[in-house]
Design an enzyme around this catalytic site. Structure first.
Site: not given
Ligand SMILES: Nc1ncnc2c1ncn2[C@@H]1O[C@H](COP(=O)(O)OP(=O)(O)O)[C@@H](O)[C@H]1O
Ligand SMILES: Nc1ncnc2c1ncn2[C@@H]1O[C@H](COP(=O)(O)OP(=O)(O)O)[C@@H](O)[C@H]1O
Ligand SMILES: [Mg+2]
Ligand SMILES: [Mg+2]
Lengths: 418, 1107
Positions: A272, A365, A367
């Site tokens: 990001c 993202h 994650e």
């Protein structure tokens, strides 16, 4: 509807939200919505953005990237599963304001510890409910993200508008220090330790170190102000820049740090904000998207495999790099590895030297938290990069054989800046 | 990866007749698939025996075979058409099972047909519950503990191991048929035995019960590049134990954290990959333990399903369409999302997961009132016959809209009955057992003071949903308590989905008064758009739903365009189903061609009419006066509206016509006044009188005394029924005062304005069904259908032939004149459907329906003329003359004057009896009567009647036998007529068995007959079996049993009940009328005569013999 009709509607809603006091929301361009207070009472300002995720509000609220933003939830029912002790992505709720249509009156989930409403009150987060969130979302889509104010104290929209106009802009804002950790802390590797990674906290989410540690990485989370000296002292196997709020163009120090690291050929992975800073370090410009990507349903194509990932997004800025071909930089040649299929926006960069991967980053993202797990493989790619296992054809860049172009000497950092 | 070039022609298999668990959602998916495949330039070969489907319209495929979906017939089609590929994942379980059978018989290999969508291996892995469980555990997921069983002994052993209650689930069945919850050994023997019988692989899975867990379903889509997306998540309001098809379901999931949701998503991706559904959709069901989040995978369907239709309508993501595209090689990123519009003019791809900014609620519709004695408890075996879906900006709004969409007086919440009368504990106890209307009990329990915990305890409904119900009740209490209906209270009530009718009831006002107040205060709904992306991108498709919110999205009408609003038919129910949707869709297509902007209003997610690209605008809204009036208002704001069409959606819109007109809304076609002429008994009598026509003698009664007088006057048998009904609700033939008294006693709503109609019952009459078009000057007979069963069996249940097989020209002429006279007398503009009974050469008029009928699609297919299309244009003022000139209708002549060599179409009805059980496990009686009970129909089409009839039977029930043992037991009045046909069966080589009386008659007439013991006689001294035992042991091939005594109306048991029900359960053809027997004999003759041919509609039309 007329002004009076709207106020009446607000009053009607008041009761449905359990006899709360009225609240108003005023956008920078004067558009006003009347609803009722949700969460804390008072007044708040920020950049109005909308998020289309239908699940994961707890993760969203605690994602530091939302610092200084007033988040509009397009999903009407919010708070249904309450707040639990496991799904927070940082120590606090970061959004500066919260807009929902129909807040839950009772949370229902076996893990729920408290209601979202209480959590917002405790942390003093001002919100508004009962407004036409779809109308607001369409307005932001058409006019672009803009400043907004929510107030339960102001009675006059005009006054509030004046204060909105005085409030801070997102473009040009450097917020890293406001969200970063004060002290370095270490997240130990799970099982046998394979690598040490220096992770620069620009607003890092808890799940990022977690996913690294699960892969045998010992993660040293450093404050945003860390220096190249701090890095070399760690002699880490890899460097990581996290997600975070603010305008990449206003974040010079970390860009310099990254340039230095690249010069040392330290394997790099960025997410990001870490993708935007990587872009800038490589000499690309960054620009503000009209209304950004915020949701967990965004289609991104990995151009090295041609496969589509459904991914979690939260960004208002993007890197301005040529989608086709590769670009020569002092650190090697760069290609755009990932593209958003909705708007062809750059979603990932790869730096190669002699055809070998040196550093990479993605705008979205991997994650997740909240969001799909489709992109988790990128953490493995980071391990492979640090382990130096990326050799031969398996890391052939698709763009490697196509035309390369030289960047103008004054590498276009200012391009497309809003 | 672009489209595959090696595939030039694709065969698509439909799902056949509408049955419980397989309704018109498969017409929706099949139609989409055919559209897509043809647009891709492929040759599409379609097989579907259901004439009421849009997909079987000749223009949707290159070769349309309305033939039985059995391996035998489908092989004939393959041999003739030699398709490159077979797409079987869009035709429900029927198509899937047929594909498996074709593969096992080596037919696919023989003709080198590639199965696309899902491979045989994938189908096996997905459908075989044992293999599936292996896959789940390999993925680290959990399944319910279970034992696979092939015999009753396996079952009993298994139950010992798992402990009661256990869930019985047969492999390769749909809609949970044959499955159930067994609480003890008796249950298990019954349900398990039946399950083994029903499973094509005599395989049943016995499973640990996880009753009460939360139930979820995910819709998954995958392409050949292994891109996978979740289209929609669905949460069941009713916890585990109630079949998803019978549950109230909500999209998106409301009570999952992202962590839990992503776990289900990860499992789903793993499962679709491991099962190997390479291209296309599947749905996967999960159970989640509310105590600790433990997840159990229930099942997956490796095909498009009922819930995919729901998900498509709920999200705007057209699953079947995309499934068809990925099946022929496209990848999701190559397929554009039809709905979104990018700023740069492009579209976003289908490779994404829809985001909803609204709530969708689906509620089931049941038909227990039609099956007296049927057990109304909801379990793992689907019982609903239809569903309604509603969209709102919050759950309460969507739920209340959905409940009123059901069009059942008892469905919406009601606060009018006395509060004191409510018994909390009784209501909680009732709500503990899942049943139709359970939510009403829950609401009343809440009114009676039940706490949220108590409600959750009793029902297992999630606390969040319980709170939403409490919220609804709180608002209702405010409305009731308020000194007056203030703007605030009205707004708040509307925001949570209360209808004007509900508010009126609470405030003791008239509905139109409430509406007046509301409008005076400027409180009206606005219309939002279903856009797949929660407004992240602009939407190009006006797919709207109402909400009481701030900003409307209805766009102004295009310059110079005039709109026509078409009202659909709402949830499927027995008597009103896909046939009516068919007519609405045709009207929409025809009027779009004619230059109108078409606007569809409907709330049935299974239909083609609610596909966003069927009409110019779609309003997914309840079909109530309030909701329709608001739509009309919104559209009149948007531009000119020519009028509203109420004639095509069956009784639902017809019932709205009057109210709409009174509110000043223009009704096109037959006027409400004219409709009344047909529906109101007295007025209709006068119409007939003027036309010199007769109706059966009749009268109206509001008491037993009156009814008996009338009966005495016109003479028994009489047919009694409530006024204003569709599908013959509550009809009964009574033979004496006693039975009449019973009926009146049972008949619920008798009042001055709701009298009971008493008709002379015309015995031994031929029933004739007519569909015709009338434009005010000219009559066009669409078709004249002769029923095979005598009058007395509902037109929806009896099989019929077109052209009529025993009527001469003079009769048809009489029918034509009568039809014209009635159409003229009523003042029809458009379609009319009339039923006649021809008894002892008198032509009685049974009823006239001034609207599209159930048979319009059948007639259109049989005569190759688009009746509904023509009707729509006539309603808007065009003349039959013009339509003839244009070639829409036959240049001269019509469906009543077909050439002698015209093919014969036979319609056969399909009955749901096998799905309904009495609480003690008996199948409900299967005898036919004046009350309609069928769920669907098939068409047999061929040059001669016998073959057409044989095809219709094969399509509906599986082939008639050509040899073996026939059992017959006939009512006395039928014994003479039966002799000849049974003798013929004997000549054809069948062994004849019969009960005492019947056997004597047959023997006397030289038919060697084996005597069989009656059921009640029990087995003989030397173990001679009774009829029922013979049936159960599969020793009979055909059963002929005409009911003795009175036809079964309310009374559950008439003689022969056991025989018929046993036959239905065992799946043995069972004929219950002499006329049916005669037809069957002709069919059997045709079958024995040799090879039956298949032929496409296009082929027949080319031959020009149809009209
Ligand atoms: N082990 C179980 N315990 C309790 N209820 C169950 C169990 N398995 C299935 N059910 C219920 O039965 C319904 C039908 O089961 P399912 O496997 O979906 O069959 P079908 O193929 O007919 O959809 C499910 O929707 C669920 O509510
Ligand atoms: N007077 C009658 N004599 C014999 N059969 C009748 C008579 N009236 C109705 N029926 C039978 O009952 C069926 C249903 O009656 P109908 O008036 O058509 O009701 P619906 O509105 O349900 O179609 C008819 O199809 C016919 O078979
Ligand atoms: Mg199921
Ligand atoms: Mg009828």
């Amino acid at each position: 509807a007329t002004q009076s009709a709207r106020t009446q509607q607000a009053a009607a809603v008041t009761q449905s939200a359990g006899h709360r006091i009225p609240a108003i929301l005023v956008l920078e361009d004067g558009r006003t919505f009347h609803g009722v207070s949700y969460g804390a009472e008072g007044e708040t300002f920020g950049e109005a953005v909308f998020s289309t995720g239908m699940s994961g509000y707890q993760e969203t609220l605690t994602d530091p990237s939302y610092h200084r933003q007033v988040v509009v939830m397009t999903a009407p029912h919010v708070g249904n599963t309450g707040m639990n002790d496991e799904d927070t992505e940082s120590q606090r709720i970061w959004v500066s304001g919260y807009v929902v249509r129909d807040p839950a009156r009772v949370p229902s989930n076996w893990r729920s510890r408290r209601s979202l409403d209480d959590a917002l009150r405790e942390q003093g987060v001002v919100g508004i409910s009962g407004i036409d969130t779809r109308a607001l979302t369409r307005h932001l889509r058409e006019r672009g993200a803009m400043r907004v104010g929510i107030s339960t104290t102001a009675t006059d929209a005009a006054d509030l508008l004046a204060r909105v106009k005085e409030s801070g802009e997102m473009a040009g804002a450097n917020l890293s220090d406001e969200v970063s950790t004060a002290e370095t802390y270490v997240v130990p590797a799970v099982g046998e330790k394979r690598f040490t990674v220096a992770a620069l906290d620009l607003g890092i989410k808890a799940n990022t170190p977690r996913m690294m540690s699960e892969r045998g990485i010992e993660v040293h989370v450093l404050p945003a102000g860390a220096t190249i000296a701090d890095l070399t002292a760690l002699n880490a196997d890899g460097l990581f820049f996290s997600n975070g709020p603010g305008d990449p163009a206003a974040t010079a120090a970390q860009v310099e740090l990254l340039k230095a690291a690249l010069a040392h050929e330290i394997p790099y992975f960025g997410i990001c904000f870490g993708n935007q800073l990587f872009g800038r370090a490589l000499g690309f410009g960054t620009y503000k998207l009209k209304y950004g990507h915020r949701g967990i349903n965004q289609p991104v194509m990995d151009r090295t495999t041609g496969k589509v990932e459904v991914t979690a997004h939260n960004h208002g800025f993007a890197v301005d790099a040529p989608l086709e071909g590769s670009t020569e930089t002092p650190y090697g040649s760069v290609t755009v590895s990932h593209v958003n299929l909705n708007d062809d926006c750059v979603e990932g960069l790869e730096l190669r030297k002699d055809g070998r991967l040196k550093a990479f980053s993605v705008q979205y993202h991997p994650e997740a938290a909240a969001g799909p797990h489709d992109a988790a493989y990128l953490f493995d790619r980071f391990c492979a990069l640090m382990g130096g296992q990326l050799r031969g054809s398996d890391d052939e860049s698709p763009g490697s054989d196509v035309t390369t172009q030289q960047l103008p000497a004054s590498d276009g950092t200012e391009r497309g800046e809003a | 990866m672009p489209k595959r070039e090696d595939i030039k022609s694709v065969m698509v298999i439909g799902s056949g007749p509408i049955v419980i668990g397989q309704a018109c959602e498969f017409d929706y998916s099949g139609t989409q698939a055919c559209r897509v495949l043809r647009a891709e330039g492929l040759r599409v070969i379609l097989v579907n025996s259901n004439p009421a489907t849009i997909m079987t319209d000749p223009e949707f495929a290159d070769a349309t075979y309305v033939e039985p979906i059995t391996p035998e017939f489908v092989e004939k089609v393959i041999a003739k058409e030699r398709p490159d590929a077979l797409l079987a994942t869009l035709g429900g379980q029927t198509a899937l099972n047929c594909a498996v059978a074709l593969d096992e018989a080596g037919i696919l290999e023989k003709y080198d047909v590639e199965l696309i969508g899902a491979s045989i291996e994938a189908i096996q892995r997905g459908e075989n519950r044992e293999e599936f469980k292996k896959i789940v555990s390999e993925l680290g997921g959990e399944s319910a503990r279970s034992v696979i069983c092939h015999t009753i002994d396996d079952l009993l052993a298994g139950a010992e191991q798992l402990g009661y209650p256990v869930v019985v689930r047969p492999s390769f069945t749909m809609g949970g048929s044959g499955s159930g919850m067994a609480y003890d050994e008796a249950d298990l023997r019954r349900i398990g035995g039946n399950g083994l019988a029903l499973s094509p692989t005599t395989e049943v899975l016995l499973e640990e019960s996880i009753l009460g867990w939360k139930e979820y379903e995910l819709e998954v889509m995958r392409d050949k590049a292994d891109n996978v997306v979740i289209v929609c998540s669905i949460e069941n309001l009713d916890p585990m134990g109630v079949h998803t098809g019978d549950s109230i379901t909500v999209a998106p999931a409301m009570t999952l954290t992202d962590r839990e949701y992503q776990y289900l998503r990860d499992l789903s991706l793993g499962i679709i990959r491991a099962v190997g559904v390479d291209t296309g959709g599947c749905n996967i069901q999960f159970a989640v333990n509310p105590e600790n989040g433990r997840v159990i995978v229930i099942e997956m369907n490796p095909r498009v399903s009922r819930s995919s239709a729901l998900a498509s309508k709920a999200t705007g993501f057209p699953i079947a369409k995309i499934a068809a595209k990925v099946a022929i090689g496209y990848t999701l990123d190559e397929i554009p999302n039809d709905i979104t519009a990018r700023e740069d003019g492009g579209t976003t791809p289908a490779a994404f997961e829809p985001a909803l900014d609204y709530v969708v609620v689906k509620v089931p519709r049941f038909a227990f009132e039609k099956f007296p004695g049927a057990d109304p408890v909801l379990t793992t075996h689907m019982k609903s016959v239809g569903e309604a879906m509603a969209i709102g900006r919050n759950f309460t709004e969507a739920l209340q809209k959905a409940l009123r969409s059901l069009e059942s007086k008892s469905a919406p919440f009601d606060w009018s009955h006395k509060h004191e009368a409510l018994d909390k504990d009784g209501l909680l106890a009732a709500a503990h057992v899942p049943h139709d209307g359970r939510l009403r009990d829950v609401m009343d329990a809440i009114r009676a003071g039940a706490t949220p915990d108590e409600v959750h305890e009793a029902t297992g409904i999630d606390p969040w949903f319980v709170d939403q119900l409490c919220l609804i009740n709180e608002i209702a209490q405010e409305v009731i308590a308020a000194s007056e209906l203030t703007p605030d209270i009205l707004r708040r009530a509307k925001r949570h989905g209360f209808s004007d009718a509900q508010l009126a009831k609470m405030r003791d006002l008239r509905e139109d008064v409430v509406r007046g107040v509301r409008h005076a205060l400027g409180i009206r709904p606005i219309y939002k758009t279903v856009d797949t992306c929660a407004a992240e991108f602009a939407a190009r498709t006006p797919y709207h739903y109402s909400s009481y919110d701030e900003e409307t999205e209805v766009q102004p009408r295009a310059e110079g365009k005039e709109a026509v609003i078409i009202l659909g038919s709402g949830p499927n129910r027995i008597g009103q189903g896909i046939e009516f949707d068919y007519s609405c869709v045709h009207a929409s297509l025809a009027l779009a061609e004619a230059g109108y902007e078409t606007i569809m209003v409907n709330c049935n997610p299974e239909t083609v009419s609610t596909d966003y690209d069927t009409s110019d605008r779609l309003y997914f809204e309840p079909l109530t006066l309030e909701d329709v009036l608001e739509i009309v208002h919104a559209e009149q704001q948007a531009g000119p509206v020519a009028g509203v069409i109420c004639q095509l959606g069956g009784q639902t819109p017809l019932g709205l016509a009057k109210g709409l007109e009174e509110a000043g809304v223009p009704i096109v076609g037959t006027s409400p006044a004219a409709i009344d002429l047909a529906e109101e008994r007295g007025a209709f009598g006068r119409v007939l009188h003027e036309a010199g026509l007769v109706a059966p003698k009749h009268g109206m009664a509001i008491s037993f005394a009156e009814a008996r007088e009338i009966a005495a006057e016109i003479g028994y048998p009489v047919l009694v029924r409530p006024s204003y009904v569709l599908g013959g609700r509550g009809m009964q033939i009574v033979y004496d005062d006693e039975a009449l008294a019973d009926y009146i006693a049972q008949a619920t709503e008798i009042s001055n304005d709701r009298p009971v109609l008493v008709d002379r019952f015309i015995d031994d009459a031929v029933e004739i069904d007519v569909d015709a078009l009338y434009d005010g000057t000219e009559l066009y007979l669409g078709g004249v259908m002769e029923h095979i069963e005598e009058a007395g069996i509902h037109s929806g249940d009896s099989s019929c032939a077109l052209p009529p097989i025993t009527l001469g020209d003079s009769e048809v002429q009489r029918i034509r004149e009568a039809t014209e006279a009635i159409a003229h007398g009523i003042g029809v503009r458009g379609l009319i459907n009339i039923q006649f009974a021809l008894g002892s050469d008198v032509l009685y008029v049974l009823e006239a329906n001034p609207r599209a009928s159930r048979t319009v699609p059948f007639v259109s297919k049989a005569t190759a003329r688009p009746l509904a299309k023509a009707a729509a244009r006539v309603m808007l003022g065009e003349s039959i003359k013009q339509l003839r000139a244009e070639g829409v209708l036959a240049a001269e002549g019509d469906g009543g004057a077909l050439p002698p060599d015209a093919p014969i179409a036979v319609k056969e009805a399909v009955m749901p009896f096998s799905r309904f059980r009495t609480p003690d496990g008996q199948t409900v009686d299967t005898v036919l009567g004046p009350e309609m009970k069928s769920t669907g129909e098939v068409m047999g089409f061929d040059a001669v009647f016998g073959t057409a009839f044989a095809k219709s039977q094969a399509a509906a029930y599986g082939s008639l036998p050509t040899s073996g043992r026939v059992f017959c037991s006939m009512a006395n009045r039928d014994k003479r007529t039966m002799i000849f046909p049974i003798k013929r069966l004997h000549d054809l080589g069948f062994e004849i068995l019969a009960t005492q009386g019947t056997a004597e008659v047959l023997r006397r007439n030289g038919v060697p007959t084996t005597l069989v013991r009656k059921h009640f006689e029990g087995p003989g001294p030397n173990g001679e079996k009774t009829t029922v035992q013979l049936i159960n042991d599969g020793e009979l091939d055909l059963v002929i049993n005409t009911p003795h005594g009175t036809t079964s109306g309310g009374s559950p048991r008439v003689d022969g009940y056991e025989i018929r029900t046993a036959a239905v359960v065992a799946g043995i053809p069972c004929i219950t009328t002499v006329q049916g027997l005669a037809a069957a004999v002709q069919g059997i003759e045709a079958l024995t005569a040799g090879d039956i041919e298949v032929r496409s509609l296009q082929d027949w039309a080319a031959q020009g013999v149809t009209r």
